[in-house]
Design an enzyme around this catalytic site. Sequence first.
Site, PDB file in Angstrom:
ATOM      1  N   SER A  75      29.875  31.174   9.600  1.00  0.00           N
ATOM      2  CA  SER A  75      31.196  31.690   9.234  1.00  0.00           C
ATOM      3  C   SER A  75      32.308  30.982  10.009  1.00  0.00           C
ATOM      4  O   SER A  75      32.170  30.693  11.195  1.00  0.00           O
ATOM      5  CB  SER A  75      31.241  33.186   9.539  1.00  0.00           C
ATOM      6  OG  SER A  75      32.531  33.667   9.298  1.00  0.00           O
ATOM      7  N   LYS A  78      34.192  32.565   5.535  1.00  0.00           N
ATOM      8  CA  LYS A  78      35.092  32.839   6.666  1.00  0.00           C
ATOM      9  C   LYS A  78      35.328  34.334   6.830  1.00  0.00           C
ATOM     10  O   LYS A  78      35.451  35.058   5.849  1.00  0.00           O
ATOM     11  CB  LYS A  78      36.415  32.116   6.402  1.00  0.00           C
ATOM     12  CG  LYS A  78      37.504  32.435   7.369  1.00  0.00           C
ATOM     13  CD  LYS A  78      38.217  31.192   7.839  1.00  0.00           C
ATOM     14  CE  LYS A  78      39.173  31.524   8.980  1.00  0.00           C
ATOM     15  NZ  LYS A  78      38.488  31.906  10.218  1.00  0.00           N
ATOM     16  N   GLY A  79      35.402  34.772   8.074  1.00  0.00           N
ATOM     17  CA  GLY A  79      35.548  36.197   8.379  1.00  0.00           C
ATOM     18  C   GLY A  79      36.759  36.822   7.700  1.00  0.00           C
ATOM     19  O   GLY A  79      37.853  36.252   7.711  1.00  0.00           O
ATOM     20  N   ASN A 104      37.952  26.490  19.782  1.00  0.00           N
ATOM     21  CA  ASN A 104      38.905  26.906  18.773  1.00  0.00           C
ATOM     22  C   ASN A 104      39.476  28.267  19.106  1.00  0.00           C
ATOM     23  O   ASN A 104      38.805  29.117  19.678  1.00  0.00           O
ATOM     24  CB  ASN A 104      38.253  26.918  17.382  1.00  0.00           C
ATOM     25  CG  ASN A 104      37.632  28.246  17.037  1.00  0.00           C
ATOM     26  OD1 ASN A 104      38.334  29.199  16.670  1.00  0.00           O
ATOM     27  ND2 ASN A 104      36.325  28.354  17.169  1.00  0.00           N
ATOM     28  N   ALA A 105      40.737  28.412  18.747  1.00  0.00           N
ATOM     29  CA  ALA A 105      41.401  29.711  18.870  1.00  0.00           C
ATOM     30  C   ALA A 105      42.186  29.934  17.586  1.00  0.00           C
ATOM     31  O   ALA A 105      43.406  30.051  17.584  1.00  0.00           O
ATOM     32  CB  ALA A 105      42.315  29.732  20.081  1.00  0.00           C
ATOM     33  N   CYS A 121      35.318  40.606  18.254  1.00  0.00           N
ATOM     34  CA  CYS A 121      36.772  40.732  18.298  1.00  0.00           C
ATOM     35  C   CYS A 121      37.203  41.922  19.155  1.00  0.00           C
ATOM     36  O   CYS A 121      36.429  42.856  19.362  1.00  0.00           O
ATOM     37  CB  CYS A 121      37.352  40.825  16.901  1.00  0.00           C
ATOM     38  SG  CYS A 121      36.279  41.605  15.728  1.00  0.00           S
ATOM     39  N   LYS A 126      26.482  39.781  14.058  1.00  0.00           N
ATOM     40  CA  LYS A 126      26.638  38.508  14.796  1.00  0.00           C
ATOM     41  C   LYS A 126      26.950  38.821  16.243  1.00  0.00           C
ATOM     42  O   LYS A 126      28.003  39.381  16.566  1.00  0.00           O
ATOM     43  CB  LYS A 126      27.747  37.667  14.169  1.00  0.00           C
ATOM     44  CG  LYS A 126      27.832  36.255  14.748  1.00  0.00           C
ATOM     45  CD  LYS A 126      28.690  35.365  13.869  1.00  0.00           C
ATOM     46  CE  LYS A 126      28.663  33.920  14.337  1.00  0.00           C
ATOM     47  NZ  LYS A 126      29.344  33.028  13.389  1.00  0.00           N
ATOM     48  N   ASN A 150      27.480  33.618  18.564  1.00  0.00           N
ATOM     49  CA  ASN A 150      28.880  33.275  18.286  1.00  0.00           C
ATOM     50  C   ASN A 150      29.334  32.264  19.355  1.00  0.00           C
ATOM     51  O   ASN A 150      28.543  31.854  20.204  1.00  0.00           O
ATOM     52  CB  ASN A 150      29.727  34.558  18.336  1.00  0.00           C
ATOM     53  CG  ASN A 150      30.952  34.463  17.442  1.00  0.00           C
ATOM     54  OD1 ASN A 150      31.546  33.394  17.330  1.00  0.00           O
ATOM     55  ND2 ASN A 150      31.337  35.558  16.827  1.00  0.00           N
ATOM     56  N   GLY A 167      27.399  25.073  11.760  1.00  0.00           N
ATOM     57  CA  GLY A 167      28.816  25.340  11.961  1.00  0.00           C
ATOM     58  C   GLY A 167      29.642  24.088  12.157  1.00  0.00           C
ATOM     59  O   GLY A 167      30.017  23.406  11.195  1.00  0.00           O
TER      60      GLY A 167
END
Lengths: 256, 306
Positions: free
Chosen positions: B23, B47-48, B71-72, B132, B167, B194, B267
Amino acid sequence: MSRYFKAEIQENRPVHTVHNLLTLNVPVSMPEPRPGQFFMIEANKGTDPLLKRAFSLFRKTGQGVQILYRVRGKGTAILKEMKKGTLLEVLGPLGTCYPLPPADAVPLVIAGGIGIASVFSFVEQFSRRAIVFYGARTKDDLLMLDELQGFAKEVRVSTDDGSAGTKGTAADSLRHFLSHHASPITHHCIYACGPHLLLKAVSEIAGAHKIPSYVSMEEHMACGIGACLGCVVKTRDGYARVCKEGPVFEAREIVW
Amino acid sequence: MVSMDLSVRIGSLELKNPVMTASGTFGYGEEYAEFLDLSRLGAVVVKGLSLLPKEGNPPPRIVETASGMLNAIGLQNIGIQRFIDEKIPFLRTYDTKVIVNFFGDSIEEYVAAAERLSSVEGIHGLEMNISCPNKQAGWCIFGTDPRVTTEVVGAVRKATKLPLIVKLSPNVTDISLMAKVAEDAGADALSVINTLTGMVIDIKTRRPKLANRTGGLSGPAIKPVAVRMVYEVFKAVKVPVIGMGGIMHGDDAIEFLLAGATAVAVGTANFVNPNATIDILDGIMAYMKDGKVEDINLLRGAAHAI
């Protein structure tokens, strides 16, 4: 899969101490690249650096695709050492191109530093019609100037240190031109590529004179095809991907 | 020619082969359709998604590291409704399983998202991102506090009949504990791992390079950590493990299968090579052919035998 292929280096020659011109043999099945578009090119010898590097199309010739690049980091330093005959993975052409100006308009093209790589073939497209405002740090950083003068209507050079042309930036030069030019400004259309601050200044000048303007934006990229969302810029409609909705945007769409 | 069985099961979901997309690295599938036949993949994980569209973080959002990237992105997405309207019809045209990754800011949002997605034709499974921040609790991450993980996974479990993959975050002291917690709360499978939280500082400006300061590390740099975590999780749970983290080639995928993964997800490799998933699938098949392995399931956890 004509936008993902292996290309052979035909030539990789220095044009200046830190700038090289790379010529790649590309397959005939590759879509025709248009000025403003870019390529993702393999620039490593393993996994460090990992990602391909994004480079503007400099020019398409009978020999292949040419990329004018500045050696700036690890990837471009490795690329600089690559010899004729090396096979590189390439993705492209990608992204949006510079839209054509109206038939009666004079393209005003602004290039800052290595930004010349992106606009060069656009200027070439309009034989003796475009006025180019080309800015660099010093006279030694002006690349391909002779060639540019061969097909531009006019090239107005500026340098930060005043060592060539007028002292100042390409935006200063554009501002001066628009304030002193006799012909109606509605006959102009602006195209720019260069550092963020230059593009911002050009956008402000274009807005003040109500001239349509297009800028080529730059951001770190991972995929180049719109999947990773890594290369966004802020626009009036929210974040837009430089690789997909750009790199060429209408300047007024960008939130500077 | 030796016949080769590549099919694997993730709960009630049967995949034609073990290669999935990770994802956040494959868009909504259409971005890559020009470069490969999506029908060759075991599953496409998109994608989420969140209930409402999310803008994400300001740029710069990515920075490269040695053999990896940070990545952010900040979970930028188009929201569940636009996904249903604009993306699912396209994905339905392919003969592959579609797994939707989703997340929320609260348990209620997770539940609402799962319920909404469960009624959509063409979605075969759900993957919960519990990495998250939990805005309800104000401070914790859903996937790092066992009690919160139990609560959120349990609530989503009740809300969907679709196969539920959780995940896991690697940013914990004991991932096998978190894996057990997710399994006990009703997960049908676990995605491991993740991204790892990291930071890069620009020594010229003396500031972090990412606008968000920290980001998630992915790519070959994290592969040994991911393989170790898959190995540990495989020992701790009975549900299938989907291994991911720095898979670039078929041999990397084989390592994950030997560590205990039932399937693998690709990924960051997609960014380097848009055809990476297919190259990895071909690499797996070549390994099986060379080793005369007739059923891919025979590889699972083989590294534990010693």
